[in-house]
Design an enzyme around this catalytic site. Structure first.
Site, PDB file in Angstrom:
ATOM      1  N   ASN A   1       0.847  -1.201   0.000  1.00  0.00           N
ATOM      2  CA  ASN A   1       0.000   0.000   0.000  1.00  0.00           C
ATOM      3  C   ASN A   1       0.878   1.245   0.000  1.00  0.00           C
ATOM      4  OD1 ASN A   1      -2.417   1.583   0.312  1.00  0.00           O
ATOM      5  ND2 ASN A   1      -1.953   1.808   2.488  1.00  0.00           N
TER       6      ASN A   1
ATOM      7  N   SER B   1       4.604   6.869   2.442  1.00  0.00           N
ATOM      8  CA  SER B   1       5.243   5.603   2.821  1.00  0.00           C
ATOM      9  C   SER B   1       4.632   4.476   2.013  1.00  0.00           C
ATOM     10  CB  SER B   1       4.992   5.305   4.312  1.00  0.00           C
ATOM     11  OG  SER B   1       5.362   6.393   5.131  1.00  0.00           O
TER      12      SER B   1
ATOM     13  N   ASP C   1      -2.600   0.601   8.241  1.00  0.00           N
ATOM     14  CA  ASP C   1      -1.410   1.411   7.962  1.00  0.00           C
ATOM     15  C   ASP C   1      -0.257   1.137   8.926  1.00  0.00           C
ATOM     16  OD1 ASP C   1      -2.837   2.652   5.883  1.00  0.00           O
ATOM     17  OD2 ASP C   1      -3.618   4.191   7.220  1.00  0.00           O
TER      18      ASP C   1
ATOM     19  N   HIS D   1       0.741   5.148   1.480  1.00  0.00           N
ATOM     20  CA  HIS D   1      -0.006   5.973   2.430  1.00  0.00           C
ATOM     21  C   HIS D   1       0.631   7.362   2.457  1.00  0.00           C
ATOM     22  CE1 HIS D   1      -2.504   6.851   5.882  1.00  0.00           C
ATOM     23  NE2 HIS D   1      -1.438   7.388   6.447  1.00  0.00           N
TER      24      HIS D   1
HETATM   25  C1  GRF Z   1      -2.666   8.806  -2.641  1.00  0.00           C
HETATM   26  O1  GRF Z   1      -2.348   9.987  -1.960  1.00  0.00           O
HETATM   27  C2  GRF Z   1      -2.301   7.608  -1.805  1.00  0.00           C
HETATM   28  O2  GRF Z   1      -1.173   7.813  -0.996  1.00  0.00           O
HETATM   29  C3  GRF Z   1      -3.519   7.435  -0.934  1.00  0.00           C
HETATM   30  O3  GRF Z   1      -4.608   7.757  -1.771  1.00  0.00           O
HETATM   31  C4  GRF Z   1      -4.166   8.646  -2.795  1.00  0.00           C
HETATM   32  C5  GRF Z   1      -4.516   7.993  -4.086  1.00  0.00           C
HETATM   33  O4  GRF Z   1      -4.275   8.827  -5.187  1.00  0.00           O
HETATM   34  N1  GRF Z   1      -3.580   6.114  -0.369  1.00  0.00           N
HETATM   35  P1  GRF Z   1      -4.419   8.240  -6.646  1.00  0.00           P
HETATM   36  O5  GRF Z   1      -5.812   7.626  -6.759  1.00  0.00           O
HETATM   37  O6  GRF Z   1      -3.343   7.214  -6.848  1.00  0.00           O
HETATM   38  O7  GRF Z   1      -4.262   9.404  -7.563  1.00  0.00           O
END
Ligand code: GRF
Length: 201
Positions: free
Chosen positions: A117, A146, A155, A119
């Protein structure tokens, strides 16, 4: 999308789960297409049928599916359907890219060590939502993102890679998010390069 096997290395199969815009997914798709990442995206799946990322994936010729979480009576039922669909694809890695559903322990244990993932915070700081607003409110001088392995705790899995981004005076959460997201794209591709080189038994 399929590229020939080079040397001893087999290209890995990714399933990417999204809920929205999918800009990280697109960065990964571009890295697969250019050969920077020795992997192919077998499926982009969203829990929201109207996620813009699904349309973007289709324009890249990537298979897409939606499993609308609102049509399930429980989180466990949704997870079970997700698992069924993913079993058909049998990915090496499940890549969460803005996937806004918490996955239950049965699902996580099935794919243990193979779910990753991204985050938008410097974990362990600010798990959960509104990370940039919380970092600004705390007076932090830097934010970031991260990449981590997914465990049953939100997370909280082992962090594989991080990027640090300065918080500028007067930054709004949106401005900060826009600055961080461009770094996320590079970070996720870099982290995935290490993942796809990980041999499984
Ligand atoms: C990103 O900021 C990611 O870190 C978080 O959700 C957002 C997703 O953005 N988990 P995208 O859909 O990849 O543009």
């Amino acid at each position: 999308m399929t590229k020939p096997v080079t040397g001893q290395q087999k290209r890995k199969k990714l399933a990417i789960l999204i809920s929205g815009r999918g800009s990280n997914m697109l960065a990964i798709a571009d890295a697969c297409a250019s050969g920077e990442l020795q992997a192919d995206i077998a499926l982009v799946l969203s829990n929201r049928p109207d996620a813009p990322g699904l349309e973007f994936a289709k324009t890249k010729g990537i298979a897409t599916e939606a499993i609308d979480h609102t049509t399930f009576t429980s989180r466990a039922n949704f997870d079970a359907e997700l698992q069924k669909r993913l079993e058909l694809v049998n990915p090496d890695w499940i890549v969460l890219a803005g996937f806004m559903r918490i996955l239950g322990s049965v699902f996580v244990e099935r794919w243990e060590g193979r779910i990753i993932n991204i985050h938008p915070s410097l974990l362990p700081l600010y798990p959960g939502l509104d990370t940039h607003a919380r970092a600004i409110a705390a007076g932090d001088s830097e934010a970031g993102a991260s990449v981590h392995l997914v465990t049953s705790e939100l997370d909280a899995g082992p962090v594989l890679a991080q990027v640090r981004v300065p918080i500028l005076s007067g930054d709004t959460p949106l401005e900060l998010a826009q600055r961080v997201i461009t770094h996320e794209h590079t970070l996720y591709v870099t982290a995935l390069k290490h993942c796809v080189n990980t041999p499984f038994d």
